[in-house]
Design a protein around this motif. Structure first.
Motif, PDB file in Angstrom:
ATOM      1  N   VAL A  74       0.853  -1.191   0.000  1.00  0.00           N
ATOM      2  CA  VAL A  74       0.000   0.000   0.000  1.00  0.00           C
ATOM      3  C   VAL A  74       0.888   1.239   0.000  1.00  0.00           C
ATOM      4  N   SER A  76       2.149   4.868   0.536  1.00  0.00           N
ATOM      5  CA  SER A  76       1.897   5.824   1.614  1.00  0.00           C
ATOM      6  C   SER A  76       1.445   7.158   1.019  1.00  0.00           C
ATOM      7  N   SER A  80      -4.139   7.107   2.493  1.00  0.00           N
ATOM      8  CA  SER A  80      -3.767   5.904   3.235  1.00  0.00           C
ATOM      9  C   SER A  80      -3.434   6.250   4.683  1.00  0.00           C
ATOM     10  N   GLN A 153      -5.191  -5.236   4.439  1.00  0.00           N
ATOM     11  CA  GLN A 153      -5.060  -3.910   3.806  1.00  0.00           C
ATOM     12  C   GLN A 153      -5.165  -2.806   4.862  1.00  0.00           C
ATOM     13  N   GLU A 154      -6.108  -2.929   5.783  1.00  0.00           N
ATOM     14  CA  GLU A 154      -6.262  -1.921   6.837  1.00  0.00           C
ATOM     15  C   GLU A 154      -5.034  -1.882   7.736  1.00  0.00           C
ATOM     16  N   TRP A 156      -1.992  -2.483   6.736  1.00  0.00           N
ATOM     17  CA  TRP A 156      -0.962  -1.752   5.994  1.00  0.00           C
ATOM     18  C   TRP A 156      -1.194  -0.246   6.096  1.00  0.00           C
ATOM     19  N   HIS A 157      -2.448   0.183   6.108  1.00  0.00           N
ATOM     20  CA  HIS A 157      -2.743   1.608   6.284  1.00  0.00           C
ATOM     21  C   HIS A 157      -2.265   2.083   7.664  1.00  0.00           C
ATOM     22  N   ASN A 160       1.385   2.613   7.500  1.00  0.00           N
ATOM     23  CA  ASN A 160       1.702   3.891   6.842  1.00  0.00           C
ATOM     24  C   ASN A 160       1.498   5.060   7.796  1.00  0.00           C
ATOM     25  N   PRO A 180     -11.197   4.533  -0.155  1.00  0.00           N
ATOM     26  CA  PRO A 180     -10.151   3.927  -0.981  1.00  0.00           C
ATOM     27  C   PRO A 180     -10.631   3.636  -2.383  1.00  0.00           C
TER      28      PRO A 180
END
Length: 180
Positions: A74, A76, A80, A153-154, A156-157, A160, A180
């Motif tokens: 993902v 940055s 994000s 995915q969340e 990874w956010h 970031n 997103p």
């Protein structure tokens, strides 16, 4: 009714002993002596070829060195980082505090082992994005697993967002998360 149940169990147990069988029944009111299940703990082996929700195979916390090498897929971006901040405020603030400074700034942390300062320059350098993602999803020594609460995915956010708090990063003002 309670006495009838005990009487029935006693008769069944006596009958089983007479017939040479073994009946194992045990009620324990002490929670420290019951079976222990921990969120994120793999109690049952997964059949071969099964892929978890989200399509990514989870790397167990026992293989953190492998997880640490996984690159962050993902990018940055401000969107994000805003999503990561939103999830951080929901799931991480109770222990790590609103500024991610750890210590005893979180409400839950005052009762347990203080969590680390996630903005610390040394910690930011030592930990890879994959390592932090793995820690969020599968948990750690004291930290519980959030793999059932947030998607990969969340997570990874959130990574970031944590990177945006590191040394040299511009302070993040509260913003509304973009879709997103």
């Amino acid at each position: 009714m309670k006495y009838v149940f005990i009487l029935v169990l006693g008769v069944v147990g006596a009958a089983a002993r007479v017939m040479g069988g073994v009946v194992a029944y045990r009620w324990v009111n002490n929670m420290t002596q019951t079976a222990r299940f921990v969120t994120g703990e793999r109690n049952f082996p997964m059949p071969a070829g099964v892929v978890p929700r989200g399509g990514e195979a989870l790397i167990p916390k026992e293989q953190r060195d492998v997880a640490a090498k996984v690159p962050n897929p993902v990018k940055s971006t401000p969107a994000s980082i805003a999503l990561g901040r939103e999830h951080f405020m929901t799931f991480c603030v109770p222990c790590h505090g609103p500024e991610a400074k750890g210590g005893v700034t979180g409400l839950v942390a005052t009762k347990f082992i203080p969590p680390p300062d996630l903005t610390n320059a040394d910690l930011q350098r030592q930990r890879t994005d994959g390592y932090w993602h793995s820690y969020i999803v599968t948990g750690g020594a004291v930290m519980p697993s959030y793999g059932e609460a947030v998607s990969s995915q969340e997570a990874w956010h959130i990574v970031n967002y944590l990177r945006s708090l590191g040394p040299g990063a511009a302070p993040q003002a509260p913003t509304k998360a973009a879709k997103p």
